[in-house]
Scaffold this active site. Sequence first.
Site, short mmCIF file in Angstrom:
data_model
loop_
_atom_site.label_atom_id
_atom_site.label_comp_id
_atom_site.label_asym_id
_atom_site.label_seq_id
_atom_site.Cartn_x
_atom_site.Cartn_y
_atom_site.Cartn_z
CG HIS A 114 -3.96 -2.37 -0.85
ND1 HIS A 114 -3.34 -2.27 0.28
CD2 HIS A 114 -4.22 -3.63 -1.11
CE1 HIS A 114 -3.21 -3.33 0.96
NE2 HIS A 114 -3.63 -4.19 0.24
CG ASP A 147 25.20 35.12 -9.16
OD1 ASP A 147 25.70 36.13 -8.53
OD2 ASP A 147 25.25 34.04 -8.52
N PRO A 179 29.94 20.40 -11.07
CG PRO A 179 29.01 22.34 -12.01
CD PRO A 179 28.66 20.90 -11.60
CB CYS A 229 -6.51 19.89 -7.41
SG CYS A 229 -6.99 18.97 -6.15
CD GLU A 265 0.68 19.06 -9.12
OE1 GLU A 265 0.87 18.04 -8.87
OE2 GLU A 265 1.45 19.76 -9.56
CB SER A 266 -4.74 15.56 -5.18
OG SER A 266 -5.26 15.12 -4.08
CB SER A 319 -0.93 0.22 1.39
OG SER A 319 -2.02 -0.93 1.23
N1 SPD Z 1 23.17 25.66 -2.07
C1 SPD Z 1 23.50 27.09 -2.18
C2 SPD Z 1 24.94 27.29 -2.41
C3 SPD Z 1 25.10 28.52 -3.24
C4 SPD Z 1 26.36 29.05 -3.31
N2 SPD Z 1 26.63 29.88 -4.33
C5 SPD Z 1 25.66 30.94 -4.68
C6 SPD Z 1 25.91 31.77 -5.74
C7 SPD Z 1 25.45 32.91 -5.65
N3 SPD Z 1 26.16 33.91 -6.25
#
Ligand code: SPD
Length: 426
Positions: free
Chosen positions: A68, A227, A304, A83, A62-63, A55
Amino acid sequence: MNQLGRHIIVEYYDCPAEILSDVTHIEQAMIQAARDADATIINSTFHHFSPFGVSGVVVIQESHLAIHSWPEFGYAAVDVFTCGDQVDPWLCYQSLLKSLQAGHGSAMEMGRGQRSLLKPVEDAEVREQYQTPESVKAIQTRNIWFTERDDDIALSLRHTGEVLYRAQSPYQKVEVFDTYAYGKLLVLDGKVMTTDQDEYVYHEMISHPALMSHPNPKRVLVIGGGDGGATREILRHDCVEKVVMVEIDQLVIDASIEHLPQIASQFGNPRLELRVEDGIDYVEQAPDASFDVILIDSTDPIGPAEGLFTESFYRQVHRLLTPQGIMMVQSESPRFNVQVFQEIYSCFRGIFGAQSVHCMLISVPTYPSGSWSLAYCSKGGVHPLRDFDVEKTAAFSAKEKLKYYNEEIHSAAFALPNYVKTLLSA
Ligand code: SPD
């Protein structure tokens, strides 16, 4: 939709008995069925009632899917309830038909919660408490969550459902979502990297404590940080003449420039040399004593970034630092990644000396547990508390209108709770 949800009641016949008593197989099959329907899986619980059937239930955003099985009859009873209109329960039906190796199956669908039969609760106060405000009604039909999870913990952020960016680079899957609570969210291989709304905590704190402690930081190296957030913060310091940023993945830079422009705002700065290459190769080849401050702004130690969490890498970083140089490293969470946390601090102490390694804690709501750490390691012993100038820091924070870092936070971040001290002394 004229109903709240769709419920299919399913029968599978002539399934092999060994499959119907194999709890692992059934759990996988049910998870796969949810995935095949693009459902958002929250968790699953399965029980094997030896020597009888299995089971279990997969709870989806969404639910649910529930099963079973009766191996002795080659029969399984399943129900799939979804849903909204984003997840088609019949895709689960097809998926399970195959994975349970059913000879044949049948199902019937019921519409659940016919809108024409529903009437609002009479008590106005109760109704108001649960009623969807008019202003957000339009988005209530889509309820889609990004979830970062490991075996025991999950963090979910609700997003618009639109994938703003999704691409597989040679290194990782790069995604950007638009979340309701934290704005744009950058995700690498399923892990939260940064969000519009709380990025400043991490980026200010990985940069300024070292730059305000060092007597004269002119050359700064950033490994990772695609970033652009750390670079943006470093370039606020007029004394910094050059920043070299080494990011392995062009797609992280592209996605950030396109979707996180206030984070990736300094890629055009003439003091920045951007190199898209492997940071490990770069530090192996760069000359001795070539940087005053080095920041390691990596992902977690899988994928990486794995090679960025090794002793040989940190030894190279140490070699690259000038005599008064400082290394700042994102050092994971002392709550969530206890083993990695302890191992890397022990590694730092072996390279820089125990007195020259300091742990800082920061609060990043979108990282697992919210409690994250940064390691401050100095080659020549520049001390983060004794050697920083309180007034200069206060003036810098005010001039730059920083959102997190100030002269008080600088010191406070190095104050550790006992459980972290214990981890570090083990
Ligand atoms: N688990 C998150 C670890 C993130 C670390 N680096 C974030 C990069 C932001 N510039």
